[in-house]
Design an enzyme around this catalytic site. Structure first.
Site, PDB file in Angstrom:
ATOM      1  N   GLU A 205       0.837  -1.197   0.000  1.00 51.44           N
ATOM      2  CA  GLU A 205       0.000   0.000   0.000  1.00 51.44           C
ATOM      3  C   GLU A 205       0.878   1.256   0.000  1.00 51.44           C
ATOM      4  OE1 GLU A 205      -3.236  -2.483   2.676  1.00 51.44           O
ATOM      5  OE2 GLU A 205      -2.147  -0.785   3.570  1.00 51.44           O
TER       6      GLU A 205
ATOM      7  N   ASP B 222       0.979  -4.051  12.741  1.00 53.09           N
ATOM      8  CA  ASP B 222      -0.296  -4.298  13.412  1.00 53.09           C
ATOM      9  C   ASP B 222      -1.340  -4.900  12.471  1.00 53.09           C
ATOM     10  OD1 ASP B 222       0.133  -2.026  15.909  1.00 53.09           O
ATOM     11  OD2 ASP B 222       1.120  -1.656  13.993  1.00 53.09           O
ATOM     12  N   PHE B 223      -1.172  -4.680  11.155  1.00 52.12           N
ATOM     13  CA  PHE B 223      -2.152  -5.161  10.189  1.00 52.12           C
ATOM     14  C   PHE B 223      -1.979  -6.647   9.876  1.00 52.12           C
ATOM     15  CE2 PHE B 223      -2.137  -0.653   8.141  1.00 52.12           C
ATOM     16  CZ  PHE B 223      -2.668  -0.129   9.307  1.00 52.12           C
TER      17      PHE B 223
ATOM     18  N   HIS C  90      -1.474   0.947  15.632  1.00 50.05           N
ATOM     19  CA  HIS C  90      -0.421   1.317  14.690  1.00 50.05           C
ATOM     20  C   HIS C  90       0.944   1.458  15.369  1.00 50.05           C
ATOM     21  CE1 HIS C  90      -4.077   2.602  12.594  1.00 50.05           C
ATOM     22  NE2 HIS C  90      -3.391   2.612  11.466  1.00 50.05           N
TER      23      HIS C  90
ATOM     24  N   GLU D  39      -4.956  -6.716   2.764  1.00 50.72           N
ATOM     25  CA  GLU D  39      -3.784  -7.523   3.082  1.00 50.72           C
ATOM     26  C   GLU D  39      -4.021  -8.991   2.782  1.00 50.72           C
ATOM     27  OE1 GLU D  39      -3.401  -3.676   5.098  1.00 50.72           O
ATOM     28  OE2 GLU D  39      -5.026  -5.144   4.956  1.00 50.72           O
TER      29      GLU D  39
END
Length: 347
Positions: free
Chosen positions: A42, A98-99, A142, A73
């Site tokens: 991204e 974190d994602f 985040h 993701e």
């Protein structure tokens, strides 16, 4: 082929790079050398990565090889796994570590396991990069570090550079590795203008390619009185603490793990055998994490050498948004200094 890591005395160079530029330099070299290497994530193309992780690559390699992807993701990590199994060498970036939860099935049940599940008939030569760490007030979703999570799950190598020199050599090695590699860079170390780095991560970096082998820790500062084992941002905070304690006659050795998987237990053990006092510092959560693992390995193989031990880590709470609260939970140089004084007082 790249040379292996030069000896310490051979690392000096007149050319200094930020960690982000060193990473990009290694990626660009590998992309020129191998058409199967590509980068996806991204805001990595036109924007150049929000932490400058791909700045300048689009101009040379175009959108076919530096690819912006939709905010999914699950989709693009799965696509990268498939491309790797088909013989390509993708680099897929999670904007924030974190994602990982959004693509966890693709990461842990595919990227990490497919070689095993196929009986070795499939390899997954893929690099998963992600920004880690707090200290700039981006709240609980985040600001985590989480390298202990990936290290806990078998099947992935885990890399955490702390300097530009290490970042380049480890990136070369990661892209060339035939196993999946999780390459985690601390956003505070990248050297971007709006997020100032501490002194230290901008280092001399040779123009020639070189690799740093995984499982090779680096003694960033030699000492005789206490060992600090850490990685990423906290290498620099440990060095700051060590310099402040030198005025009091306490000689601190700082060991930078550089990789968690594989883990260089031998270098840690040798240091503790010399100093007898161990402090493990981690920006990840304290429970069930890196601090406990390092201490356990030392205790299992060298308990007689260990006179005192302390660990410094994030308490088991979400990272707060408010700056004073975030500063309270993320360890700093004073926390490390106090821990070293504590182990030394237990003589």
């Amino acid at each position: 082929m790249a040379q292996e890591e030069p000896e310490r005395q051979g690392r000096q160079t007149d050319r200094s790079l930020t960690m982000s530029r060193a990473m990009v330099e290694a990626i660009a070299h590998e992309m020129r050398d191998d058409d199967e290497v590509f980068y996806m994530g991204e805001d990595v193309a036109d924007y150049g990565g929000i932490f400058d992780s791909t700045e300048g690559l689009l101009e040379e390699f175009g959108h076919d090889r530096i690819m912006d992807v939709p905010i999914s993701e699950t989709a693009y990590i799965g696509a990268a796994v498939g491309a790797a199994q088909a013989g390509m060498r993708p680099i897929a970036e999670l904007m924030f570590v974190d994602f990982f939860g959004v693509g966890m099935d693709q990461i842990y049940n595919q990227l990490a396991k497919n070689t095993y599940m196929s009986g070795g008939n499939v390899s997954v030569p893929m690099v998963l990069t992600a920004a880690v760490g707090g200290t700039y007030n981006d709240a609980a979703q985040h600001s985590q570090t989480l390298y202990g999570t990936f290290a806990h799950l078998p099947g992935m190598k885990v890399v955490v550079p702390s300097t530009a020199y290490d970042a380049k050599g480890l990136m070369h090695n990661a892209i060339r590795d035939d196993d999946p590699v999780v390459y985690l860079f601390h956003k505070r170390l990248m050297g971007i203008g709006w997020l100032p780095a501490p002194d230290g991560p901008k280092t001399g970096v040779p123009e020639d390619e070189y690799t740093i082998p995984f499982g090779s820790a680096d003694v960033k500062r030699e000492g005789a009185d206490a060992t600090v084992v850490t990685l990423g941002l906290h290498v620099h905070r440990a060095l700051e603490a060590a310099e402040s304690l030198a005025d009091d006659g306490i000689d601190v050795e700082v060991v930078d793990l550089r990789t968690l998987v594989p883990l260089d237990t031998e270098t840690v053990r040798e240091s503790v055998a010399k100093t007898g006092h161990l402090v493990v510092v981690d920006e990840d959560y304290q429970s069930y994490g890196v601090t406990g693992e390092i201490i356990a390995r030392v205790a299992e193989s060298g308990l007689d050498d260990l006179e005192a031990v302390e660990r410094v880590a994030v308490p088991d709470v979400p990272i707060p948004y408010a700056r004073p609260m975030e500063n309270e939970v993320v360890p700093d140089a004073d926390d490390i200094t106090n821990a070293i004084r504590t182990v030394r007082s237990n003589e």
